[in-house]
Design a protein around this motif. Structure first.
Motif, mmCIF file in Angstrom:
data_model
loop_
_atom_site.group_PDB
_atom_site.id
_atom_site.type_symbol
_atom_site.label_atom_id
_atom_site.label_comp_id
_atom_site.label_asym_id
_atom_site.label_seq_id
_atom_site.Cartn_x
_atom_site.Cartn_y
_atom_site.Cartn_z
ATOM 1 N N LEU A 190 56.631 9.527 22.118
ATOM 2 C CA LEU A 190 55.562 8.545 22.273
ATOM 3 C C LEU A 190 56.040 7.197 21.749
ATOM 4 N N PRO A 191 56.211 6.209 22.623
ATOM 5 C CA PRO A 191 56.570 4.855 22.162
ATOM 6 C C PRO A 191 55.331 4.126 21.660
ATOM 7 N N LEU A 192 55.478 3.386 20.577
ATOM 8 C CA LEU A 192 54.367 2.640 19.993
ATOM 9 C C LEU A 192 54.826 1.248 19.594
ATOM 10 N N HIS A 193 53.875 0.335 19.552
ATOM 11 C CA HIS A 193 54.149 -1.050 19.175
ATOM 12 C C HIS A 193 53.354 -1.326 17.901
ATOM 13 N N LEU A 194 54.027 -1.600 16.786
ATOM 14 C CA LEU A 194 53.360 -1.865 15.511
ATOM 15 C C LEU A 194 53.432 -3.353 15.180
ATOM 16 N N PHE A 195 52.272 -3.916 14.829
ATOM 17 C CA PHE A 195 52.259 -5.329 14.459
ATOM 18 C C PHE A 195 51.257 -5.634 13.351
ATOM 19 N N GLU A 196 50.229 -4.764 13.166
ATOM 20 C CA GLU A 196 49.275 -5.021 12.089
ATOM 21 C C GLU A 196 49.962 -4.813 10.735
ATOM 22 N N PRO A 197 49.663 -5.661 9.752
ATOM 23 C CA PRO A 197 50.304 -5.538 8.432
ATOM 24 C C PRO A 197 50.170 -4.157 7.801
ATOM 25 N N ARG A 198 49.004 -3.505 7.973
ATOM 26 C CA ARG A 198 48.826 -2.185 7.349
ATOM 27 C C ARG A 198 49.763 -1.146 7.965
ATOM 28 N N TYR A 199 50.034 -1.263 9.262
ATOM 29 C CA TYR A 199 50.922 -0.286 9.890
ATOM 30 C C TYR A 199 52.390 -0.632 9.691
ATOM 31 N N LEU B 273 59.664 5.405 6.242
ATOM 32 C CA LEU B 273 61.122 5.385 6.276
ATOM 33 C C LEU B 273 61.745 5.863 4.965
ATOM 34 N N LYS B 274 60.955 5.880 3.914
ATOM 35 C CA LYS B 274 61.452 6.330 2.610
ATOM 36 C C LYS B 274 61.284 7.839 2.412
ATOM 37 N N THR B 275 60.625 8.524 3.344
ATOM 38 C CA THR B 275 60.400 9.962 3.221
ATOM 39 C C THR B 275 61.468 10.743 3.965
ATOM 40 N N SER B 276 61.618 12.011 3.625
ATOM 41 C CA SER B 276 62.632 12.848 4.265
ATOM 42 C C SER B 276 62.220 13.290 5.665
ATOM 43 N N THR B 277 60.911 13.478 5.893
ATOM 44 C CA THR B 277 60.457 13.977 7.194
ATOM 45 C C THR B 277 60.142 12.863 8.187
ATOM 46 N N ARG B 278 59.823 11.674 7.691
ATOM 47 C CA ARG B 278 59.474 10.527 8.541
ATOM 48 C C ARG B 278 58.349 10.863 9.512
ATOM 49 N N LEU B 279 57.309 11.536 9.014
ATOM 50 C CA LEU B 279 56.198 11.954 9.863
ATOM 51 C C LEU B 279 55.038 10.971 9.821
ATOM 52 N N ILE B 280 54.470 10.737 10.992
ATOM 53 C CA ILE B 280 53.244 9.967 11.141
ATOM 54 C C ILE B 280 52.285 10.804 11.980
ATOM 55 N N GLY B 281 51.049 10.903 11.541
ATOM 56 C CA GLY B 281 50.056 11.684 12.271
ATOM 57 C C GLY B 281 49.271 10.810 13.236
ATOM 58 N N PHE C 186 63.442 3.007 16.017
ATOM 59 C CA PHE C 186 62.650 1.805 15.798
ATOM 60 C C PHE C 186 63.550 0.584 15.918
ATOM 61 N N SER C 187 62.942 -0.495 16.362
ATOM 62 C CA SER C 187 63.667 -1.756 16.463
ATOM 63 C C SER C 187 62.693 -2.889 16.157
ATOM 64 N N GLU C 188 63.210 -3.947 15.568
ATOM 65 C CA GLU C 188 62.387 -5.077 15.168
ATOM 66 C C GLU C 188 62.530 -6.210 16.175
ATOM 67 N N THR C 189 61.404 -6.840 16.502
ATOM 68 C CA THR C 189 61.423 -7.992 17.387
ATOM 69 C C THR C 189 61.643 -9.258 16.556
ATOM 70 N N GLU C 190 61.887 -10.361 17.231
ATOM 71 C CA GLU C 190 62.166 -11.609 16.523
ATOM 72 C C GLU C 190 60.983 -12.106 15.704
ATOM 73 N N ASP C 191 59.771 -11.738 16.111
ATOM 74 C CA ASP C 191 58.590 -12.207 15.392
ATOM 75 C C ASP C 191 58.068 -11.196 14.378
ATOM 76 N N GLY C 192 58.890 -10.194 14.021
ATOM 77 C CA GLY C 192 58.539 -9.288 12.938
ATOM 78 C C GLY C 192 57.740 -8.065 13.335
ATOM 79 N N ARG C 193 57.584 -7.819 14.625
ATOM 80 C CA ARG C 193 56.914 -6.604 15.072
ATOM 81 C C ARG C 193 57.949 -5.490 15.289
ATOM 82 N N SER D 254 58.608 11.434 17.950
ATOM 83 C CA SER D 254 58.874 12.674 18.677
ATOM 84 C C SER D 254 57.932 13.741 18.138
ATOM 85 N N GLY D 255 57.079 14.266 19.007
ATOM 86 C CA GLY D 255 56.047 15.207 18.577
ATOM 87 C C GLY D 255 56.623 16.402 17.838
ATOM 88 N N ALA D 256 56.112 16.666 16.640
ATOM 89 C CA ALA D 256 56.610 17.769 15.817
ATOM 90 C C ALA D 256 55.635 18.940 15.791
#
Length: 213
Positions: A27-36, A44-52, A78-85, A91-93
Motif C-alpha cells: 500500500l503506497p501512502l503519502h505522508l505530510f501532516e506533522p503528526r504522521y 523507523l526506530k523500532t525493529s518491526t516498523r509496523l503501522i496499523g 520511503f522517500s522524501e520530497t523536496e518540500d519535506g513530505r 507491506s501488509g503483515a
C-alpha cells in the motif's frame, strides 16, 4: 518476514477512510501532516516498523471512532520530497483487533492490539480453489468500463489469485464500510465472494451500503 513472536502489543495507527491494507499486499501512502511525520520518525526506530491501518467512522454524537479490526503493515520503502513530505510503502503483515486506545504524549494515535485469530495472515499465500477467473474478469471489465477506469489486463491475467483479489479489494472505488467488509473476510474465498457481490451490485446500480446490511 515478521513472525508472531515479533508482533508488538501496542502499535501506532493511521486512520484513513477508504484506505485498505491486506496481508502480503503493498500500500503506497503519502505522508505530510506533522503528526504522521512524527509517527514515521518513531516507527523507523523500532525493529518491526509496523503501522496499523484502520478505518475511522463517525459515531452518534460525534467523535472519530475506529473500527475494531485493522491491518498492520511493515514500512518497506520511503522517500522524501523536496518540500519535506514522504512517500512510503507498507507491506501488509497481519490483521489485528483493537483492545483499547492508548493515551500518551504522541501526536498520533496508538492502540493496544490483539493478533489472535489472524494467524493465517503470517502464513503462506492463500489459494481460492473454486475461483472462476474467467467469469470474474468479465464482471470486472464491465465494472471498470462503467466507472470509466482502465487497468493493465495482461498483468491481471498473470498474477496469483491472492494478489489479484487483494489488489482489487484495495483499489476498487468502494465505500469505506465495504472496504471494512473486505478486510474482515475470514478467507480469500470469502473476500472474493464479497468483492464479486460488490461489483455485481454496483453494476445493477445499487449501493455498497445496501449490500452490507
Amino acid at each position: 518476514m515478521i513472525s508472531s513472536n515479533d508482533l508488538p502489543d501496542v502499535i501506532p495507527v493511521f486512520p484513513l477512510p477508504g484506505a485498505l491494507l491486506l496481508p502480503r499486499s503493498p500500500l503506497p501512502l503519502h505522508l505530510f501532516e506533522p503528526r504522521y511525520l512524527a509517527m514515521l520518525d518513531d516507527v523507523l526506530k523500532t525493529s518491526t516498523r509496523l503501522i496499523g491501518m484502520v478505518q475511522p467512522y463517525e459515531a452518534p454524537g460525534g467523535g472519530g471512532k475506529l473500527h475494531t479490526i485493522g491491518c498492520a503493515g511493515r514500512l518497506t520503502a520511503f522517500s522524501e520530497t523536496e518540500d519535506g513530505r514522504y512517500m512510503i510503502t507498507l507491506s501488509g503483515a497481519s490483521r489485528f483487533r483493537i483492545i483499547e486506545e492508548v493515551e500518551g504524549f504522541t501526536p498520533y494515535r496508538r492502540c493496544k492490539v490483539q493478533w489472535d485469530g489472524f494467524e493465517r495472515d503470517l502464513g503462506a499465500v492463500e489459494k481460492d480453489p473454486n475461483f472462476d477467473r474467467k467469469s470474474f474478469m468479465e464482471a470486472l471489465n464491465r465494472f471498470l468500463e462503467d466507472r470509466g477506469l482502465s487497468t493493465d489486463w495482461d498483468s491481471l491475467r498473470e498474477v496469483e489469485d491472492e494478489l489479484l483479489i487483494n489488489s482489487l479489494s484495495m483499489l476498487c472505488p468502494f465505500e469505506p464500510e465495504d472496504k471494512q467488509a473486505l478486510l474482515e473476510a475470514p478467507s480469500l474465498t470469502t473476500r472474493r465472494e464479497t468483492l464479486t457481490t460488490l461489483i455485481e451490485f454496483a453494476l445493477r446500480g445499487g449501493s455498497g451500503e445496501e449490500v452490507m446490511q
